[in-house]
Design a protein around this motif. Structure first.
Motif, PDB file in Angstrom:
ATOM      1  N   VAL A 203       0.867  -1.151  -0.015  1.00 34.37           N
ATOM      2  CA  VAL A 203       0.061  -0.046  -0.148  1.00 34.37           C
ATOM      3  C   VAL A 203       0.969   1.211   0.043  1.00 34.37           C
ATOM      4  O   VAL A 203       1.789   1.427   0.823  1.00 34.37           O
ATOM      5  CB  VAL A 203      -0.888  -0.177   1.250  1.00 34.37           C
ATOM      6  CG1 VAL A 203      -1.990   1.218   1.307  1.00 34.37           C
ATOM      7  CG2 VAL A 203      -1.777  -1.363   1.272  1.00 34.37           C
ATOM      8  N   MET A 204       0.857   2.021  -1.198  1.00 30.91           N
ATOM      9  CA  MET A 204       1.480   3.325  -1.207  1.00 30.91           C
ATOM     10  C   MET A 204       0.565   4.465  -0.812  1.00 30.91           C
ATOM     11  O   MET A 204      -0.650   4.823  -1.247  1.00 30.91           O
ATOM     12  CB  MET A 204       1.937   3.576  -2.641  1.00 30.91           C
ATOM     13  CG  MET A 204       2.971   4.675  -2.687  1.00 30.91           C
ATOM     14  SD  MET A 204       3.627   4.682  -4.392  1.00 30.91           S
ATOM     15  CE  MET A 204       2.387   4.865  -5.312  1.00 30.91           C
ATOM     16  N   PRO A 208       0.127  12.799  -3.760  1.00 28.21           N
ATOM     17  CA  PRO A 208      -0.809  14.026  -3.887  1.00 28.21           C
ATOM     18  C   PRO A 208      -1.895  13.797  -4.920  1.00 28.21           C
ATOM     19  O   PRO A 208      -1.534  13.222  -5.694  1.00 28.21           O
ATOM     20  CB  PRO A 208       0.333  15.170  -4.541  1.00 28.21           C
ATOM     21  CG  PRO A 208       1.586  14.672  -3.822  1.00 28.21           C
ATOM     22  CD  PRO A 208       1.626  13.162  -3.611  1.00 28.21           C
ATOM     23  N   ILE A 209      -3.051  14.400  -4.533  1.00 27.38           N
ATOM     24  CA  ILE A 209      -4.209  14.171  -5.362  1.00 27.38           C
ATOM     25  C   ILE A 209      -4.086  14.601  -6.814  1.00 27.38           C
ATOM     26  O   ILE A 209      -4.551  13.806  -7.720  1.00 27.38           O
ATOM     27  CB  ILE A 209      -5.472  14.781  -4.894  1.00 27.38           C
ATOM     28  CG1 ILE A 209      -6.868  14.407  -5.354  1.00 27.38           C
ATOM     29  CG2 ILE A 209      -5.242  16.389  -4.779  1.00 27.38           C
ATOM     30  CD1 ILE A 209      -6.967  12.753  -4.915  1.00 27.38           C
ATOM     31  N   VAL A 241      -6.880   4.748  -5.608  1.00 31.00           N
ATOM     32  CA  VAL A 241      -8.003   5.165  -5.081  1.00 31.00           C
ATOM     33  C   VAL A 241      -7.863   6.529  -4.381  1.00 31.00           C
ATOM     34  O   VAL A 241      -6.580   6.639  -4.045  1.00 31.00           O
ATOM     35  CB  VAL A 241      -8.468   3.913  -3.880  1.00 31.00           C
ATOM     36  CG1 VAL A 241      -8.979   2.648  -4.683  1.00 31.00           C
ATOM     37  CG2 VAL A 241      -7.524   3.969  -2.909  1.00 31.00           C
ATOM     38  N   THR A 242      -8.820   7.082  -4.085  1.00 33.41           N
ATOM     39  CA  THR A 242      -8.598   8.394  -3.209  1.00 33.41           C
ATOM     40  C   THR A 242      -8.248   8.151  -1.867  1.00 33.41           C
ATOM     41  O   THR A 242      -9.092   7.405  -1.257  1.00 33.41           O
ATOM     42  CB  THR A 242     -10.056   9.488  -3.347  1.00 33.41           C
ATOM     43  OG1 THR A 242     -10.255   9.312  -4.743  1.00 33.41           O
ATOM     44  CG2 THR A 242      -9.619  10.435  -2.826  1.00 33.41           C
ATOM     45  N   GLY A 243      -7.426   8.786  -1.240  1.00 34.26           N
ATOM     46  CA  GLY A 243      -6.793   8.658   0.245  1.00 34.26           C
ATOM     47  C   GLY A 243      -8.177   9.361   1.104  1.00 34.26           C
ATOM     48  O   GLY A 243      -8.992   9.955   0.780  1.00 34.26           O
ATOM     49  N   MET A 250      -4.297   6.958  -2.879  1.00 31.23           N
ATOM     50  CA  MET A 250      -3.525   5.754  -2.260  1.00 31.23           C
ATOM     51  C   MET A 250      -3.496   4.829  -3.551  1.00 31.23           C
ATOM     52  O   MET A 250      -4.257   4.595  -4.539  1.00 31.23           O
ATOM     53  CB  MET A 250      -4.373   5.233  -1.161  1.00 31.23           C
ATOM     54  CG  MET A 250      -3.739   4.058  -0.705  1.00 31.23           C
ATOM     55  SD  MET A 250      -4.673   3.428   0.914  1.00 31.23           S
ATOM     56  CE  MET A 250      -6.305   3.281   0.329  1.00 31.23           C
ATOM     57  N   ALA A 251      -2.240   4.142  -3.512  1.00 32.89           N
ATOM     58  CA  ALA A 251      -2.125   3.272  -4.675  1.00 32.89           C
ATOM     59  C   ALA A 251      -1.786   1.639  -4.202  1.00 32.89           C
ATOM     60  O   ALA A 251      -1.199   1.566  -3.028  1.00 32.89           O
ATOM     61  CB  ALA A 251      -0.829   3.599  -5.857  1.00 32.89           C
TER      62      ALA A 251
END
Length: 282
Positions: A203-204, A208-209, A241-243, A250-251
């Motif tokens: 999980v990364m 930044p969005i 996905v959005t954090g 988040m990747a």
């Protein structure tokens, strides 16, 4: 008595032969000849069948013994074949691994690599720690990066004289976080700080969005902090996905290395290291 019996049998045989020879020369058979032939046929009927049965019994026993011996040989050969087949598969697997190690070493010529063999996995932390057969006597130091031929697997955790323990990336939550960069037209930096065992994904977080991030991009170490050299392959982005709070991304990253098939590994030598207790590892 026996001598008389032998003489009698010899005489009968001689007589039968003589009758057989002379019978073909005459059209009619005399009464004594008929009696002799009938007597002979009776004796043949009495003795021939039992003798044939006994002879057949011995032949069957002989055949069964031959089959038994052949089965023993075949069974032995089958066991040997299974052993040879297993050994051949082991050698093929070892040859494949060594080829991969050689190819990987050539592709990482920029690094100074020490080859080590995995000799054990910690029973209490089976998924997180492995033991290698190189220690301080071989130049191994704490926090050195450890690779499989396919990618980064972790770092040296403890060092003894002739062995070391390696903390795998699957235990990243217990250890320091790992700074990485996602390769692309624009490099995207992030931090590996988790691992999902059920899905086998790293999980990364803290991306930044606005950073361009998409599945299929390769993730490598950034080399910013002094522990992991830059450019070591970590894995591939599989999902973005959005954090939390919608402010970051988040990747999920599929590791390049197979943490469950580790036999030989590379330890990356570095000129200096930063203690892992200082936080993020580059």
């Amino acid at each position: 008595m026996n001598k008389r019996l032998v003489i009698l049998l010899f005489s009968l045989i001689t007589l039968v032969i003589f009758v057989g020879i002379t019978l073909g020369l005459r059209e009619k058979t005399t009464l004594p000849e008929k009696m002799l032939l009938d007597t002979t046929s009776i004796f043949q009927r009495i003795f021939y069948k039992p003798a044939s049965s006994i002879a057949g019994l011995f032949q069957n026993v002989k055949d069964m013994y031959s089959i038994y011996e052949e089965n023993k040989v075949l069974k032995s050969n089958l066991e040997k074949f299974a052993q040879v087949s297993a050994e051949l598969n082991r050698l093929k697997d070892e040859n494949q691994r060594l080829r991969e190690m050689l190819d990987a070493k050539e592709s990482m010529s920029d690094y100074k690599l020490l080859v080590a063999e995995v000799i054990a996995r910690s029973p209490d932390r089976w998924n997180n720690v492995i033991i290698i057969d190189k220690g301080s006597k071989n130049g191994i130091k704490k926090d050195m990066a450890v690779l499989s031929p396919k990618g980064l697997i972790g770092s040296v955790q403890r060092v003894a004289n002739f062995s070391s323990s390696v903390q795998l990336l699957t235990d990243v939550e217990r250890g320091s976080q790992i700074s990485v960069v996602v390769q692309g037209d624009q490099s995207v930096f992030g931090i590996i700080e988790g691992y999902i065992f059920e899905e086998g994904l790293l999980v990364m977080r803290k991306v930044p969005i606005e950073s361009p991030l998409k599945p299929g991009q390769m993730v490598v170490t950034s080399g910013l902090g002094g522990v992991f050299p830059p450019g070591l392959l970590v894995g591939e982005v599989t999902q973005v996905v959005t954090g939390d709070y919608g402010l970051t991304q988040m990747a999920y990253v599929k590791p390049a290395a197979d943490f469950y098939r580790l036999n030989e590994v590379f330890v990356v030598e570095r000129s200096f290291v930063v203690p892992s207790d200082q936080g993020v590892q580059p």
